[in-house]
Enzyme design. Structure first.
Site, PDB file in Angstrom:
ATOM      1  N   THR A   1      27.136 -30.576 105.516  1.00 22.45           N
ATOM      2  CA  THR A   1      27.761 -30.834 104.215  1.00 22.45           C
ATOM      3  C   THR A   1      28.613 -32.093 104.210  1.00 22.45           C
ATOM      4  OG1 THR A   1      27.787 -28.527 103.591  1.00 22.45           O
ATOM      5  CG2 THR A   1      29.439 -29.885 102.554  1.00 22.45           C
TER       6      THR A   1
ATOM      7  N   SER B   1      21.272 -25.397 109.123  1.00 18.57           N
ATOM      8  CA  SER B   1      20.377 -24.229 109.245  1.00 18.57           C
ATOM      9  C   SER B   1      19.044 -24.638 109.867  1.00 18.57           C
ATOM     10  CB  SER B   1      20.183 -23.518 107.902  1.00 18.57           C
ATOM     11  OG  SER B   1      20.497 -24.334 106.839  1.00 18.57           O
TER      12      SER B   1
ATOM     13  N   THR C   1      28.320 -26.632 108.941  1.00 13.52           N
ATOM     14  CA  THR C   1      29.120 -25.485 109.366  1.00 13.52           C
ATOM     15  C   THR C   1      28.283 -24.235 109.639  1.00 13.52           C
ATOM     16  OG1 THR C   1      29.529 -24.814 107.092  1.00 13.52           O
ATOM     17  CG2 THR C   1      31.162 -26.265 108.103  1.00 13.52           C
TER      18      THR C   1
HETATM   19  N1  ASP Z   1      24.394 -25.815 104.846  1.00 13.50           N
HETATM   20  C1  ASP Z   1      25.410 -26.686 105.393  1.00 13.50           C
HETATM   21  C2  ASP Z   1      25.079 -26.945 106.840  1.00 13.50           C
HETATM   22  O1  ASP Z   1      25.307 -26.102 107.636  1.00 13.50           O
HETATM   23  C3  ASP Z   1      26.736 -26.066 105.249  1.00 13.50           C
HETATM   24  C4  ASP Z   1      27.884 -26.904 105.776  1.00 13.50           C
HETATM   25  O2  ASP Z   1      27.744 -27.882 106.467  1.00 13.50           O
HETATM   26  O3  ASP Z   1      29.038 -26.509 105.462  1.00 13.50           O
HETATM   27  O4  ASP Z   1      24.570 -27.966 107.157  1.00 13.50           O
END
Ligand code: ASP
Length: 523
Positions: free
Chosen positions: A23, A86, A116
């Protein structure tokens, strides 16, 4: 590798920042349409939102503290393109580890910008893959893109750089993989994502934070290795790609639900190439204990062994965010002891997943199970040692029980014993229902007999069983016996019964839990 900020000045810190996506570097897929899904953008777009990293007069350094600078180089080529985390898996962990290995000598620390969603998995994976770390590897990211006016990304990145650039900031050097997120610095291998939206994002429920971030960055030096204890051997990268992934070995996790049925379990346990299973169980490691389920686990594990398809491991972890598995505390988990399931103690699912990859890649078969129960990177608070003693024959006043097991070198005499427990499965006896049966458990007594009972020079504990007329599972805490005396290389357990008593049992276990040397306890 892009060298953006670099100033050749040997007394200042050098940090390598590795961008993987997430993100923090995301923006709308369709330019100008804020409602389109977020996708990771190239690193240079993210850089635009990090003003302040470019503050040196000559424009090639990030100044911190009085006159000392941290020079940050960037690598945005570790993956072919930045990824939503993911899509990041164990092969990507190896790629990141290889970049760190390649540049290890040239930098004081490393910052990894990561999504995250799987940051705790990657952090745990790196902790196991990178052995003998003496420099910080700091993962960070954000809940809001760096381009967002309220982003948490900017603070996170700057704090991560300050920790990785310890030589210039005079913060204590953290020689391990950590997550720096929101107001906490956490041991990566104990973390889990706890919020999909909060700026705190992560926690390490069974381990205190290594540091906190407020007006000051405060690192608790009691929780990190002292300079004198830093590994002397060179950095070692464990090749889980070659030894596990390329061989098609699979590690998967399943949760136990109420009413779990054996048919479904059997299908799962037969899955091709499954080599490691993380079993997420209720509370302290419990699962439905109908005989069919127990049999499914037992045969599932031993079938692989019988067909010479080792290695195959099952690690039991708790489905609770806090606390630990304690196999045999309840009958609901004692069947796991019988079937060769190992205790995951207080490991997170992320740590267990990474640890099984590491163990399959690096441990000889004979040490595989034991290595999983011992803390390797501070991922669990306790080391667990399970010993199975022989069962079977009747114990009478004239024929006491005795058997010996050899302890491994990890269970050294200096280890602090947190708990030692003897467990007996399926005890039966010749007494009337309602009678109390007394068993005397003796440790390392060369001549176990009735006269030993009550002798203060003999290490012994009494186990009292209220006989209910049906096979019973019992356990006795023998911690004090092991705390008082050094743990010898061989542990002999004997059982002496009182007059007119005859008992039988199926199996006898001794479990010893010692404090892991690098554990950080929650107060
Ligand atoms: N979907 C994002 C990821 O894990 C979520 C994030 O970075 O907060 O790449």
């Amino acid at each position: 590798m892009t060298n953006i900020y670099l100033k050749k000045n040997s007394d200042e810190a050098r940090v390598l920042m590795i961008y993987t996506g997430g993100t923090i570097g995301m923006g709308p897929k369709t330019k100008g349409d804020p409602t389109s899904p977020l996708v990771p953008k190239p690193f240079n777009e993210l850089l635009e939102f990090l003003p302040g990293l470019d503050e040196e007069p000559d424009g090639n350094g990030f100044r911190v503290d009085e006159g000392r600078g941290i020079h940050v180089e960037y690598d945005d080529t570790v993956f072919d393109e930045p990824l939503d985390s993911s899509n990041v898996g164990p092969r990507h962990w190896v790629k990141i580890a290889r970049v760190i290995e390649k540049h290890y000598a040239d930098f004081d620390g490393f910052v990894i910008l990561h999504g995250t969603d799987t940051m705790s998995y990657t952090g745990s994976g790196l902790a196991f893959i990178l052995e003998n770390l003496t420099k910080p590897v700091v993962l960070t990211g954000s809940q809001l893109p760096i381009s967002h006016v309220r982003t948490d990304g900017r603070n996170n990145v700057i704090n991560a750089i300050l920790i990785a650039g310890w030589r210039a900031t005079f913060l204590p050097r953290i020689p391990e993989v950590v997550l720096c997120f929101g107001e906490k610095i956490l041991r990566a291998v104990r973390t889990t994502k706890v919020s999909a939206s909060g700026f705190h994002g992560f926690d390490s429920p069974n381990c205190q934070p290594l540091g906190t971030i407020g007006m000051d960055i405060v690192i608790n030096e009691d929780f990190i290795p002292k300079e004198a204890d830093l590994p002397k051997s060179p950095l070692k990268v464990h090749d889980i790609e070659k030894r596990v992934l390329n061989k098609g070995m699979r590690i998967r996790r399943i949760g136990v639900d109420p009413g779990l049925d054996e048919e479904w379990l059997n299908t799962l346990l037969e899955a091709k190439h499954l080599r490691g299973l993380i079993l997420e169980t209720f509370g302290t490691g419990n699962a439905p204990t109908n005989p069919e389920i127990c049999e499914a686990f037992r045969t599932g594990i031993f079938r692989e062994k019988a067909e010479d398809r080792w290695p195959w491991v099952v690690v039991n972890i708790t489905d609770c965010p806090e606390g630990a598995v304690e196999l045999g505390l309840y009958d609901g988990s004692s069947a796991f002891l019988e079937s060769g399931v190992v205790s995951g103690s207080d490991m997170t699912r992320e740590a267990a997943f990474a640890k099984i990859h590491w163990a399959l890649a690096s441990q000889p078969e004979i040490r595989l199970l034991r290595s999983l129960q011992i803390s390797q990177r501070g991922e669990q608070s306790l080391n667990i040692f399970d010993f199975r003693y022989k069962g079977g024959s009747s114990i009478t006043p004239d024929s006491p029980y005795s058997d010996t097991q050899t302890t491994p070198r990890e269970l050294s005499s200096r280890a602090f014993v947190e708990q030692a427990v003897v467990r007996l499965r399926n005890i039966t006896c010749n007494k009337n229902v309602g009678d109390t049966v007394r068993l005397h458990i003796l440790v390392n007594e060369p001549d176990p007999r009735n006269e030993c009972i009550g002798d203060p020079s003999v290490l012994q504990s009494i186990l009292e069983v209220d006989w209910q007329g049906k096979p019973t599972f019992v356990c006795v805490d023998v911690t004090e016996l092991f705390r008082k005396h050094q743990i010898p290389t061989d542990v002999t357990l004997s059982i002496v019964v009182e007059d007119n008593t005859i008992i039988d049992f199926d199996s006898l276990y001794l479990a010893i839990a010692t404090r892991a040397h690098n554990a950080v306890y929650h107060s």
